[in-house]
Design a protein around this motif. Structure first.
Motif, PDB file in Angstrom:
ATOM      1  N   LYS A 184      -3.548   7.021  -5.171  1.00 44.37           N
ATOM      2  CA  LYS A 184      -3.178   6.404  -3.900  1.00 44.37           C
ATOM      3  C   LYS A 184      -3.352   7.452  -2.802  1.00 44.37           C
ATOM      4  CE  LYS A 184      -1.250   2.407  -5.398  1.00 44.37           C
ATOM      5  NZ  LYS A 184      -1.245   2.589  -6.813  1.00 44.37           N
ATOM      6  N   THR A 185      -3.424   7.004  -1.548  1.00 48.82           N
ATOM      7  CA  THR A 185      -3.588   7.957  -0.451  1.00 48.82           C
ATOM      8  C   THR A 185      -2.412   7.877   0.509  1.00 48.82           C
ATOM      9  OG1 THR A 185      -4.865   6.284   0.720  1.00 48.82           O
ATOM     10  CG2 THR A 185      -6.113   7.925  -0.505  1.00 48.82           C
ATOM     11  N   PHE A 186      -1.959   9.049   0.957  1.00 48.38           N
ATOM     12  CA  PHE A 186      -0.866   9.065   1.936  1.00 48.38           C
ATOM     13  C   PHE A 186      -1.419   8.840   3.321  1.00 48.38           C
ATOM     14  CE2 PHE A 186      -2.098  13.595   1.343  1.00 48.38           C
ATOM     15  CZ  PHE A 186      -2.444  13.938   2.634  1.00 48.38           C
ATOM     16  N   PRO A 187      -0.647   8.412   4.301  1.00 52.77           N
ATOM     17  CA  PRO A 187       0.750   7.999   4.208  1.00 52.77           C
ATOM     18  C   PRO A 187       0.896   6.491   4.020  1.00 52.77           C
ATOM     19  CG  PRO A 187       0.145   8.204   6.509  1.00 52.77           C
ATOM     20  CD  PRO A 187      -1.107   8.416   5.707  1.00 52.77           C
ATOM     21  N   THR A 188      -0.211   5.790   3.806  1.00 54.96           N
ATOM     22  CA  THR A 188      -0.126   4.329   3.726  1.00 54.96           C
ATOM     23  C   THR A 188      -0.032   3.849   2.294  1.00 54.96           C
ATOM     24  OG1 THR A 188      -2.515   4.434   3.883  1.00 54.96           O
ATOM     25  CG2 THR A 188      -1.337   3.815   5.873  1.00 54.96           C
ATOM     26  N   LEU A 189      -0.299   4.728   1.333  1.00 53.35           N
ATOM     27  CA  LEU A 189      -0.264   4.425  -0.091  1.00 53.35           C
ATOM     28  C   LEU A 189      -1.272   3.361  -0.505  1.00 53.35           C
ATOM     29  CD1 LEU A 189       3.540   4.623  -0.982  1.00 53.35           C
ATOM     30  CD2 LEU A 189       1.771   6.338  -1.257  1.00 53.35           C
ATOM     31  N   ASP A 190      -2.373   3.238   0.243  1.00 53.55           N
ATOM     32  CA  ASP A 190      -3.389   2.308  -0.265  1.00 53.55           C
ATOM     33  C   ASP A 190      -4.243   3.019  -1.308  1.00 53.55           C
ATOM     34  OD1 ASP A 190      -5.177   2.140   2.922  1.00 53.55           O
ATOM     35  OD2 ASP A 190      -4.252   3.790   1.846  1.00 53.55           O
ATOM     36  N   CYS A 191      -4.796   2.201  -2.180  1.00 50.43           N
ATOM     37  CA  CYS A 191      -5.498   2.752  -3.335  1.00 50.43           C
ATOM     38  C   CYS A 191      -6.791   3.404  -2.881  1.00 50.43           C
ATOM     39  CB  CYS A 191      -5.675   1.635  -4.347  1.00 50.43           C
ATOM     40  SG  CYS A 191      -7.308   1.394  -4.952  1.00 50.43           S
ATOM     41  N   SER A 192      -7.006   4.608  -3.405  1.00 47.88           N
ATOM     42  CA  SER A 192      -8.127   5.419  -2.955  1.00 47.88           C
ATOM     43  C   SER A 192      -9.464   4.744  -3.248  1.00 47.88           C
ATOM     44  CB  SER A 192      -8.042   6.781  -3.639  1.00 47.88           C
ATOM     45  OG  SER A 192      -9.013   7.634  -3.166  1.00 47.88           O
ATOM     46  N   ALA A 193      -9.609   4.238  -4.475  1.00 42.78           N
ATOM     47  CA  ALA A 193     -10.865   3.608  -4.865  1.00 42.78           C
ATOM     48  C   ALA A 193     -11.165   2.393  -3.989  1.00 42.78           C
ATOM     49  CB  ALA A 193     -10.810   3.207  -6.327  1.00 42.78           C
ATOM     50  N   CYS A 194     -10.075   1.652  -3.610  1.00 41.05           N
ATOM     51  CA  CYS A 194     -10.288   0.424  -2.833  1.00 41.05           C
ATOM     52  C   CYS A 194     -10.884   0.715  -1.467  1.00 41.05           C
ATOM     53  CB  CYS A 194      -8.981  -0.330  -2.635  1.00 41.05           C
ATOM     54  SG  CYS A 194      -8.057  -0.510  -4.143  1.00 41.05           S
ATOM     55  N   ARG A 435       5.500  21.127   5.426  1.00 41.06           N
ATOM     56  CA  ARG A 435       4.629  21.040   6.598  1.00 41.06           C
ATOM     57  C   ARG A 435       4.021  19.649   6.660  1.00 41.06           C
ATOM     58  NH1 ARG A 435       1.813  26.994   6.495  1.00 41.06           N
ATOM     59  NH2 ARG A 435       3.705  28.093   7.054  1.00 41.06           N
ATOM     60  N   THR A 436       4.503  18.864   7.613  1.00 38.12           N
ATOM     61  CA  THR A 436       4.045  17.485   7.678  1.00 38.12           C
ATOM     62  C   THR A 436       3.621  17.077   9.080  1.00 38.12           C
ATOM     63  OG1 THR A 436       6.337  16.831   7.982  1.00 38.12           O
ATOM     64  CG2 THR A 436       5.456  16.668   5.755  1.00 38.12           C
ATOM     65  N   PRO A 437       2.794  17.874   9.766  1.00 36.35           N
ATOM     66  CA  PRO A 437       2.326  17.387  11.059  1.00 36.35           C
ATOM     67  C   PRO A 437       1.269  16.311  10.815  1.00 36.35           C
ATOM     68  CG  PRO A 437       1.351  19.527  10.580  1.00 36.35           C
ATOM     69  CD  PRO A 437       2.188  19.152   9.392  1.00 36.35           C
ATOM     70  N   GLY A 438       1.232  15.315  11.655  1.00 38.11           N
ATOM     71  CA  GLY A 438       0.269  14.234  11.459  1.00 38.11           C
ATOM     72  C   GLY A 438       0.953  12.915  11.710  1.00 38.11           C
ATOM     73  N   LYS A 439       0.144  11.950  12.063  1.00 35.99           N
ATOM     74  CA  LYS A 439       0.693  10.650  12.421  1.00 35.99           C
ATOM     75  C   LYS A 439       1.372  10.008  11.216  1.00 35.99           C
ATOM     76  CE  LYS A 439      -0.935   6.467  14.675  1.00 35.99           C
ATOM     77  NZ  LYS A 439      -2.151   5.788  15.095  1.00 35.99           N
ATOM     78  N   ASN A 440       2.615   9.670  11.350  1.00 31.02           N
ATOM     79  CA  ASN A 440       3.415   9.029  10.303  1.00 31.02           C
ATOM     80  C   ASN A 440       3.630   9.908   9.065  1.00 31.02           C
ATOM     81  OD1 ASN A 440       3.774   6.663  11.747  1.00 31.02           O
ATOM     82  ND2 ASN A 440       1.837   5.826  11.005  1.00 31.02           N
ATOM     83  N   TYR A 441       3.370  11.211   9.201  1.00 33.73           N
ATOM     84  CA  TYR A 441       3.503  12.073   8.031  1.00 33.73           C
ATOM     85  C   TYR A 441       4.955  12.487   7.789  1.00 33.73           C
ATOM     86  CZ  TYR A 441      -1.538  12.731   7.401  1.00 33.73           C
ATOM     87  OH  TYR A 441      -2.862  12.557   7.154  1.00 33.73           O
ATOM     88  N   ASP A 548      -7.020  16.830   5.197  1.00 36.13           N
ATOM     89  CA  ASP A 548      -6.713  15.619   4.443  1.00 36.13           C
ATOM     90  C   ASP A 548      -7.804  14.583   4.733  1.00 36.13           C
ATOM     91  OD1 ASP A 548      -6.133  14.735   6.958  1.00 36.13           O
ATOM     92  OD2 ASP A 548      -3.974  14.912   6.747  1.00 36.13           O
ATOM     93  N   ILE A 549      -7.661  13.388   4.161  1.00 35.49           N
ATOM     94  CA  ILE A 549      -8.753  12.414   4.280  1.00 35.49           C
ATOM     95  C   ILE A 549      -8.990  11.976   5.738  1.00 35.49           C
ATOM     96  CG2 ILE A 549      -9.574  10.127   3.554  1.00 35.49           C
ATOM     97  CD1 ILE A 549      -8.125  10.711   0.856  1.00 35.49           C
ATOM     98  N   PRO A 550      -7.929  11.600   6.488  1.00 39.82           N
ATOM     99  CA  PRO A 550      -8.219  11.190   7.882  1.00 39.82           C
ATOM    100  C   PRO A 550      -8.939  12.272   8.679  1.00 39.82           C
ATOM    101  CG  PRO A 550      -5.915  10.791   7.328  1.00 39.82           C
ATOM    102  CD  PRO A 550      -6.516  11.458   6.142  1.00 39.82           C
ATOM    103  N   GLU A 551      -8.518  13.518   8.498  1.00 37.02           N
ATOM    104  CA  GLU A 551      -9.174  14.612   9.224  1.00 37.02           C
ATOM    105  C   GLU A 551     -10.609  14.790   8.769  1.00 37.02           C
ATOM    106  OE1 GLU A 551      -7.131  18.572  10.263  1.00 37.02           O
ATOM    107  OE2 GLU A 551      -5.914  17.671   8.691  1.00 37.02           O
ATOM    108  N   THR A 552     -10.816  14.670   7.474  1.00 38.21           N
ATOM    109  CA  THR A 552     -12.163  14.825   6.927  1.00 38.21           C
ATOM    110  C   THR A 552     -13.087  13.762   7.509  1.00 38.21           C
ATOM    111  OG1 THR A 552     -11.340  15.774   4.896  1.00 38.21           O
ATOM    112  CG2 THR A 552     -13.504  14.771   4.791  1.00 38.21           C
ATOM    113  N   VAL A 553     -12.578  12.521   7.555  1.00 44.75           N
ATOM    114  CA  VAL A 553     -13.413  11.435   8.075  1.00 44.75           C
ATOM    115  C   VAL A 553     -13.697  11.654   9.558  1.00 44.75           C
ATOM    116  CG1 VAL A 553     -13.487   8.949   8.494  1.00 44.75           C
ATOM    117  CG2 VAL A 553     -12.667   9.817   6.312  1.00 44.75           C
TER     118      VAL A 553
END
Lengths: 663, 146
Positions: A184-194, A435-441, A548-553
């Motif tokens: 799963k992926t934070f912070p929304t917990l949606d499935c990574s593969a999906c 350390r949790t800076p980030g939207k909704n983190y 993290d993934i959002p930053e990477t994208v």
């Protein structure tokens, strides 16, 4: 003989208040080479520029010196003015008599005298200027993305969207990278593969994207806009064009002892395998280390089972060569080696695992089908202890000095998911800092603590050791100032991440610079974060630093924007202030190429006429003007003085020194 | 020291890289931070463009002090230029020392584009030091004197 015009600017009162501009222009008018000298209130204004243009034409000027503000301010302006009047834009020199003179000195005599010296120095330099023209090179409208993880995928998709062709070179048998392994992926917990697999499919279906999986970059030649890349297509032993991904071969294979890399070696797979169900390309690959046919010559079961005849045991590595305008590095990361951290017992205890292994243990497609079981005895763990910062923020030299950035969040995610799925499980987390800076983190982390009752303990762990089938985690609780030992069933280490090791080889090939931690360096830490200092090479994702993934994208898309900006150009104009080598003086020693941070210098064999019909062939340095950025490192390194920098030539700087030192 | 006449004004040549130190000098200017007028700046693309010959030439022509300013380590616009400069200057300064030129007459300083106040402070400090040392006679070529 040059005909120089001097233009002294008042800058309203900014210069004129402390510098006697009339006198400066009068004194400079008597300098050698000067045929015209004047002063005006605002040289950069429309009227001021017109005055310059008229003077250039009327007095047939071959060069101009503008005594005004900093060249960082208006050099470009006056170059354009000169060009509009038919003068070469590089026959312009600026004497900085505002920032470096009038603004810092109060004494009018002193400031005027300095302004005269600065003007004289600019004239001395200009006397040695030569007209320079920016070169032009074409651009190959195709991009190469090295690495097929989420960063590479996003960059490729965005470039393809803009209508340019992209190739993805991926060293593994499928694209998808690390994100495909996540549950799963934070912070929304949606499935990574999906969220990832549709993007992988988009890549496969795009007409503009060519996926070269199971391939490696072998050699890079060329420069921005014109790279030629040799790519090794590793032997799959399966014909990609024929294989349908049915999986019949996998069932037939008698050798099933190969460790499943996709599942972090937690289970095994056949010697012929498809890395995971949604792999792109969905094509089998043979592991030559495990395949009986390749090792002993006896077997061939899979070939007999394959209905389309895709399997070819004689396949060899092949090489292809393609041209690209831009190269994106998106090589990603891996979990760092924990060999220096024996205190956590990772090597000795099966039930001490890394977070990425936990991802696979919790994934429905993982080795346990998504049920969390201990690797040792396949029992449900009742007490799970997480240890953060294993090897991150470590200045002892055993680990990494940087913060891996993603661990606080994924540990909170794991703790939350476990507490949700198995409410009877006790979850402890040892942390140094959260350390949790980030939207909704931070909200996410607080939910783990407050809503899910995860026990966060501030402190470090000193030792993990086995006691029967339990793991004893000994650590300090700093907030309660006590030493504690937690009897656990499973210990999860948030191990430091590090760049994929292949990045070093790739960086060397691209002459892209790399830092002490093997992360690629960006052209500017703040303002050019997706470009490498090497023109035409761009950075996407973790290869540049932990993300993290959002930053990477976001970075991947930013990177694509930069690539599109480059590919949209038909011609590239290069900075003409570049190095050049005097071939008569060069002895081909190689010193200059060693110091060049851009790999702009190559050696060519050149034939020289000696007279009397004789010729001699010598190795000489040749500067690629499209790659050279004009730093001048080579000019000083050259032992024979053959290297010089246009626009900042040895003679010019010497003339400036002499002019300043003339008393 | 007594021999120095009252009119003695030290002459200081400052090499500044275009991206950091020259911009730092510009900022010192726009912040109206003063430093002695006998500091004269030569703009170079990078501190690594400064050939030790330039510095020797300056001394030969009667400069009393030479200072080289570049980006802070790790911040070089060209990634590694300032490291090259640092190494080269270490060697040059050793040689100058051998020739009897006081160590204080040469200096390498890192000044970023944001450090206008640092630029002015460095120049003030350097100029004061050179003032103390007085005229440089060691390498000066008297034939160059008009």
């Amino acid at each position: 003989m040059q005909r120089i015009g001097v233009f002294v600017c008042w800058c309203g009162n900014n210069i004129a208040a402390t510098v006697d501009v009339e006198r400066v222009s009068e004194i400079l008018s008597h300098e050698y080479g000067v045929v015209y000298s004047t002063n005006y209130q605002f040289m950069c204004s429309e009227n001021g520029q017109q005055l310059i243009k008229t003077a250039i034409k009327e007095h047939n000027l071959t060069g101009i010196v503008v005594c005004s503000c900093s060249p960082r301010m208006h050099e470009a302006t006056f170059r354009k003015t000169a060009e509009a009047a038919g003068l070469n834009p590089y026959m312009v020199e600026i004497a900085n008599i505002r920032e470096h003179c009038s603004w810092i000195h109060k004494d009018r005599e002193e400031a005027t005298a300095k302004a005269v010296i600065l003007g004289r120095t600019a004239i001395a330099k200009l006397l040695l200027n030569t007209p320079l023209t920016a070169g032009e090179v074409g651009v190959t409208k195709r991009a190469l993305v090295i690495g097929g993880g989420i960063a590479g995928i996003q960059t490729a998709l965005d470039i393809a969207e803009a209508g340019y062709e992209v190739d993805i070179v991926e060293q593994r048998a499928t694209i998808g990278g690390r994100m495909a392994q996540l549950d799963k992926t934070f912070p929304t917990l949606d499935c990574s593969a999906c969220i990832l697999t549709p993007k992988m499919v988009d890549c496969a279906q795009s007409e503009k994207i060519d996926i070269l999986a199971y391939s490696e970059v072998e050699e890079v030649k060329g420069f921005v806009g014109n790279f030629t890349v040799k790519i090794r297509r590793k032997a799959r032993y399966v014909d990609e064009t024929k294989c349908t991904g049915c999986g019949a071969c996998m069932n037939a294979c008698p050798s099933k002892k190969g460790l499943n890399e996709f599942n972090m070696n937690l289970n095994t797979r056949p010697a012929i395998y498809i890395p995971f169900a949604q792999a792109i390309p969905n094509v089998a690959v043979i592991d030559p280390e495990q395949c009986l046919k390749l090792k002993t010559g006896k077997c061939g079961l899979c070939q007999r089972k394959c209905e389309v005849g895709a399997i070819d045991y004689t396949m060899q590595d092949t090489f292809i060569e393609r041209n690209y305008g831009a190269i994106v590095v998106a090589t990603g990361f891996r979990i760092s080696d924990l060999k220096y951290f024996n205190e956590y017992g990772y090597a000795d205890n099966k039930d001490v695992i890394t977070s990425l292994e936990l991802e696979r243990l919790m994934n429905a497609a993982g080795p346990t089908g998504g049920t969390l079981l201990r690797p040792s005895d396949k029992k449900h763990p009742k007490v799970i202890t997480f240890i953060q910062c294993v090897g991150s923020r470590d200045i002892s030299g055993c680990g990494k000095p940087y913060c891996s950035k993603i661990c606080c969040m994924y540990t909170a995610k794991h703790a939350m998911l476990i507490r949700e799925k198995y409410p009877d499980t006790e979850v402890h987390v040892f942390y140094i800092d959260i350390r949790t800076p980030g939207k909704n983190y931070d909200e996410f982390y607080r939910r783990a603590v407050e809503q899910y009752g995860v026990d966060y303990i501030k402190g470090m762990v000193g030792k993990v050791y086995a006691n029967g089938d339990k793991l004893m985690v000994q650590g300090s609780d700093l907030l309660n100032n006590e030493q504690i030992t937690i009897e656990s069933d499973l210990v999860v280490l948030a191990a430091a991440i590090e760049p994929e090791p292949s990045v070093r080889r790739i960086a060397t090939m691209l002459s892209a610079s790399i830092d002490t931690n093997n992360f690629l360096t960006e052209a500017h830490a703040k303002l050019r974060p997706v470009e490498s200092p090497t023109a035409g090479v761009y950075l996407s994702g973790m290869c540049q630093g932990p993300k993290d993934i959002p930053e990477t994208v976001s970075q991947a898309s930013a990177c694509a924007a930069k690539v599109i900006g480059l590919l949209a150009k038909d011609k590239l104009k290069s900075n003409p202030c570049v190095s050049h080598s005097d071939e008569m003086m060069c002895n081909g020693c190689g010193t200059c190429a060693n110091v060049c941070p851009y790999g702009a210098i190559t050696y060519i064999d050149k034939e020289f006429r000696l007279g009397g019909g004789k010729t001699e062939t010598r190795r000489v340095a040749s500067v690629n003007e499209a790659v050279c950025q004009g730093c001048g490192a080579c000019t000083v390194a050259c032992p024979s003085g053959a290297m010089d920098l246009k626009g900042f030539a040895n003679k010019q700087i010497m003339a400036e020194v002499e002019s300043i030192c003339k008393r | 020291m007594q021999e120095i006449n009252e009119k003695y004004e030290p002459l200081i040549v400052a090499f500044c890289c275009n991206w950091c130190s020259y911009a730092g000098a510009d900022l010192a200017g726009s912040s109206r931070l003063s430093y002695p007028a006998n500091v004269k700046i030569i703009r170079v693309p990078c501190s690594c463009r400064v050939n030790p010959m330039f510095i020797l030439k300056a001394f030969q022509r009667g400069a009393d002090g030479v200072i080289l300013c570049g980006c802070h380590p790790g911040d070089c616009h060209y990634t590694t230029g300032n490291y090259y400069a640092r190494r080269r200057m270490t060697m040059l300064f050793d040689m100058l020392d051998y020739l009897g030129i006081e160590r204080e007459r040469t200096r390498v300083e890192w000044v970023s584009a944001a450090e206008g106040n640092r630029f002015a402070a460095v120049m003030n400090d350097f100029a004061a030091k050179i003032n103390e040392l007085g005229e440089n006679k060691r390498l000066e070529d008297l034939r160059c004197k008009n």
